[in-house]
Design a protein around this motif. Structure first.
Motif, short mmCIF file in Angstrom:
data_model
loop_
_atom_site.label_atom_id
_atom_site.label_comp_id
_atom_site.label_asym_id
_atom_site.label_seq_id
_atom_site.Cartn_x
_atom_site.Cartn_y
_atom_site.Cartn_z
N VAL A 96 0.84 -1.20 0.00
CA VAL A 96 0.00 0.00 0.00
C VAL A 96 0.87 1.25 0.00
CG1 VAL A 96 -1.81 1.27 1.23
CG2 VAL A 96 -1.83 -1.24 1.21
N ARG A 97 1.81 1.32 0.95
CA ARG A 97 2.68 2.49 1.04
C ARG A 97 3.48 2.68 -0.24
NH1 ARG A 97 7.68 3.43 3.65
NH2 ARG A 97 8.37 1.64 2.41
N ASP A 98 4.13 1.61 -0.70
CA ASP A 98 4.97 1.72 -1.90
C ASP A 98 4.14 2.04 -3.13
OD1 ASP A 98 7.04 1.08 -0.23
OD2 ASP A 98 7.41 -0.92 -1.06
N GLY A 99 2.92 1.49 -3.19
CA GLY A 99 2.05 1.75 -4.33
C GLY A 99 1.63 3.21 -4.40
N LEU A 100 1.34 3.81 -3.27
CA LEU A 100 0.95 5.22 -3.24
C LEU A 100 2.11 6.13 -3.63
CD1 LEU A 100 -1.18 5.20 0.03
CD2 LEU A 100 -2.05 5.66 -2.27
N ILE A 101 3.30 5.87 -3.09
CA ILE A 101 4.46 6.69 -3.43
C ILE A 101 4.78 6.55 -4.92
CG2 ILE A 101 6.94 6.99 -3.08
CD1 ILE A 101 5.40 8.04 -0.75
N ALA A 102 4.70 5.33 -5.43
CA ALA A 102 4.98 5.09 -6.85
C ALA A 102 3.98 5.82 -7.73
CB ALA A 102 4.97 3.60 -7.15
N LEU A 103 2.72 5.82 -7.35
CA LEU A 103 1.70 6.50 -8.15
C LEU A 103 1.93 8.01 -8.12
CD1 LEU A 103 -0.85 6.50 -9.84
CD2 LEU A 103 -2.20 6.44 -7.73
N ALA A 104 2.28 8.55 -6.97
CA ALA A 104 2.57 9.99 -6.89
C ALA A 104 3.69 10.34 -7.86
CB ALA A 104 2.94 10.37 -5.46
N ARG A 105 4.73 9.52 -7.91
CA ARG A 105 5.84 9.80 -8.81
C ARG A 105 5.44 9.63 -10.27
NH1 ARG A 105 10.15 6.56 -4.94
NH2 ARG A 105 10.87 8.39 -3.74
N ARG A 106 4.62 8.63 -10.56
CA ARG A 106 4.17 8.44 -11.95
C ARG A 106 3.35 9.64 -12.41
NH1 ARG A 106 2.80 3.22 -10.29
NH2 ARG A 106 0.56 3.59 -10.47
N ARG A 107 2.63 10.23 -11.50
CA ARG A 107 1.84 11.41 -11.88
C ARG A 107 2.65 12.69 -11.89
NH1 ARG A 107 -4.36 10.60 -9.59
NH2 ARG A 107 -4.80 8.76 -10.86
N GLY A 108 3.92 12.58 -11.60
CA GLY A 108 4.81 13.73 -11.74
C GLY A 108 5.27 14.39 -10.46
N ALA A 109 4.84 13.90 -9.30
CA ALA A 109 5.25 14.52 -8.04
C ALA A 109 6.72 14.21 -7.76
CB ALA A 109 4.39 14.03 -6.89
N GLU A 110 7.45 15.23 -7.32
CA GLU A 110 8.81 15.03 -6.84
C GLU A 110 8.74 14.68 -5.35
OE1 GLU A 110 11.26 18.54 -7.98
OE2 GLU A 110 9.38 19.18 -8.93
N THR A 111 9.72 13.94 -4.87
CA THR A 111 9.75 13.57 -3.45
C THR A 111 11.08 13.97 -2.83
OG1 THR A 111 10.49 11.33 -4.02
CG2 THR A 111 8.11 11.66 -3.69
N ARG A 112 11.00 14.45 -1.59
CA ARG A 112 12.21 14.73 -0.81
C ARG A 112 12.03 14.16 0.58
NH1 ARG A 112 14.65 20.71 -0.76
NH2 ARG A 112 15.63 19.68 1.03
N PHE A 113 12.79 13.11 0.87
CA PHE A 113 12.73 12.50 2.19
C PHE A 113 13.87 13.04 3.06
CE2 PHE A 113 10.63 9.42 -0.64
CZ PHE A 113 9.41 9.32 0.01
N ASP A 114 13.86 12.65 4.33
CA ASP A 114 14.87 13.15 5.29
C ASP A 114 14.94 14.66 5.28
OD1 ASP A 114 15.92 10.75 6.47
OD2 ASP A 114 16.89 10.31 4.56
#
Length: 419
Positions: free
Chosen positions: A116-134
Motif C-alpha cells: 500500500v505504502r509503496d504503491g501510493l508513493i509510486a503513483l505519486a511519482r508516476r503522476r509527476g510529483a517530486e519527493t524529498r525524504f529526510d
C-alpha cells in the motif's frame, strides 16, 4: 521564477499527504512531497499488524467523533465515496483489496502494508510529483507582497511554494515521526486548536489488578454511558500486563482519556458484558434447574482464568449448584458477568494511540477543498483536523478523502478554477 513555476508543496508523506500529492500532480501541476523520515508512510506500514486495513466495508459519518461541525465532517468524509476509494486502490494504485468477513475490514490481498505504502508513493511519482525524504519542515511563512509561501526547512533552507498542503499528522505513535509540528505551525498561522488527546489507545490499571489474566482474549461488549445515551463497542478484548486493550477498548478509550484528570468518582465508567448474554439472560440461566456446578456453567461461557476470577470477585463458591445460590450471590455474579466495571485508572497515551483526538477545527477550513479560511493558499488534511473514527479503516478513509480534496483544491486554486 514565476508563480506558475513554483510547486505545490505537500508537507508529510503519510496517508493523507501522499494522497494529496497524487491528486495535486494529476493535472500536471508541479508538486513536491516533503517528508521528515527516510521513506514516509510509517503508520501505513504498522497498521493492521503490518497488513494495513485500507478501508472499512461501509462508512457512516455517525461513526466519527469531532468537537466541530458534524455537517462539515459529513461533507468532507463523503466527498470521495467509499466505492470510489476502493476502485482507486485497485485500479490506480494496483493494490487489490479483499474483505475480511468477520471484521468487515478491507485489506490488500497480499496482506502486505508495504504494498500500500509503496504503491501510493509510486503513483505519486508516476503522476509527476517530486519527493524529498529526510527533510524536516520547521515552519511556514505566508505570502507577503510579491513573496510567495516559504516552507522553512531545518538547517535554514527555504522552499518557495505556490500553495502548501499541511499533512503532518498528529501526535500518535511519535516513533513514526508524528511530533505535533503541524499543530504548532497551524497555530502560528492563526488557526485555533481544539484540545488534543490520545484516542484509540489501551487503558491501564494501577495497580494492575488483572495482571494474572494477561493474554486472555475474548469477544465482549463494552458500554460507556454518556449524558445522553451511551457509546457501545462490540468485538475483541485483551487483558494485558498493564490493563486492557483490543478494538473494543480502543474504541471507547477517548472518553476515558478525556476524564482521566477528574476525581475518581467522576471518571468515565466503562462496563463489560463478557458474553452475548446480558443481565436478563444470565439471570434466567442461573435460575434454571439443571445439573452441574456454577463453576462449570460459567467456564463453558468464558475463558477459564477469567471465569474463575469473576466467581472469586463475586464471592461465589464455584462448586455450588444453581439451586444453592442465594439471591444476593446471584445478583453479584450477574453484575460481574453482564455489567462489570473495568477498574481503569489511566491509559497508554500517544505512544500506543492509533490517532489523535482534537486538532484544527473543521469550521476553519473549506469542507470542499480543505483550504484554510485563516491563511488562504494553505490546505489541511488528515489527522491534523479535528476528526477521528473507530478501529477498522475509518481513519484511513478520512485521510484518503481529505488528502484527495486538499490536493485537488490546491491545484484548482492555482488554475483559477476554484473548488
Amino acid at each position: 521564477m514565476t508563480d506558475a513555476d513554483l510547486p505545490i508543496v505537500v508537507v508529510g508523506a503519510g496517508a493523507a499527504g501522499t494522497m494529496a500529492a497524487i491528486f495535486a500532480a494529476a493535472g500536471g501541476r508541479r508538486t513536491l512531497l516533503v517528508e521528515r523520515t527516510r521513506d514516509g508512510g510509517r503508520k501505513i506500514l504498522i497498521s493492521g499488524g503490518g497488513r494495513c486495513n485500507v478501508l472499512p466495508s461501509e462508512v457512516s459519518a455517525d461513526r466519527y467523533f469531532t468537537e466541530s461541525s458534524r455537517n462539515s465532517l459529513k461533507k468532507m468524509l463523503l466527498s470521495w465515496p467509499l466505492a470510489e476509494q476502493r476502485r482507486f486502490f485497485e485500479d490506480e494504485v494496483g493494490v487489490p483489496l479483499a474483505l475480511e468477513p468477520e471484521t468487515g475490514k478491507l485489506f490488500p490481498e497480499s496482506n502486505r502494508a508495504r504494498d500500500v505504502r509503496d504503491g501510493l508513493i509510486a503513483l505519486a511519482r508516476r503522476r509527476g510529483a517530486e519527493t524529498r525524504f529526510d527533510t524536516k519542515v520547521v515552519g511556514l511563512r505566508p505570502p507577503s507582497g510579491t513573496e510567495p509561501w516559504k516552507v522553512l526547512v531545518e538547517g535554514g533552507e527555504e522552499i518557495a511554494a505556490a500553495a502548501v498542503v499541511l499533512a503532518t499528522g498528529g501526535l500518535s505513535v511519535p516513533a513514526t515521526g508524528s511530533d505535533g509540528t503541524g499543530f504548532r505551525i497551524a497555530r502560528q498561522l492563526g488557526h485555533g486548536l481544539h484540545e488534543t488527546y490520545a484516542a484509540l489507545t489501551p487503558l491501564t490499571a494501577n495497580p494492575p489488578v488483572h495482571a494474572e489474566l494477561a493474554g486472555v482474549s475474548l469477544e465482549v461488549t463494552l458500554d460507556a454511558p454518556l449524558p445522553k445515551g451511551s457509546l457501545q463497542s462490540r468485538g475483541g478484548f485483551l487483558f494485558t500486563h498493564r490493563g486492557y486493550s483490543g478494538p473494543t477498548v480502543l474504541n471507547v478509550s477517548h472518553l476515558a482519556v478525556r476524564s482521566a484528570g477528574w476525581e475518581p468518582a467522576r471518571r468515565q465508567p466503562v462496563y463489560a458484558q463478557w458474553t452475548s448474554l446480558d443481565a436478563r439472560g444470565w439471570e434466567a440461566l442461573l435460575l434454571e434447574a439443571g445439573p452441574g456446578t456454577i463453576g462449570s456453567l460459567v467456564r463453558r461461557q468464558l475463558p477459564q482464568r477469567l471465569a474463575d476470577r469473576l466467581l472469586e470477585e463475586s464471592g461465589v463458591d464455584p462448586e455450588r449448584t444453581r439451586s444453592q445460590l442465594r439471591r444476593e450471590e446471584r445478583a453479584r455474579l450477574v453484575e460481574a458477568l453482564a455489567r462489570y466495571r473495568l477498574p481503569w485508572t489511566g491509559d497508554e497515551g500517544y505512544k500506543k494511540a492509533e490517532v489523535t483526538g482534537g486538532g484544527v477545527p473543521l469550521g476553519e477550513v473549506d469542507p470542499r477543498t480543505g483550504e484554510s479560511r485563516v491563511a488562504p493558499g494553505l490546505f489541511l488534511c488528515g489527522e491534523i483536523l479535528d476528526c477521528f473514527g473507530p478501529i477498522g479503516g475509518y481513519n484511513f478513509s478520512w485521510a484518503w478523502a481529505t488528502g484527495r480534496a486538499a490536493g485537488l483544491g490546491a491545484a484548482a486554486s492555482l488554475d483559477g478554477t476554484g473548488a
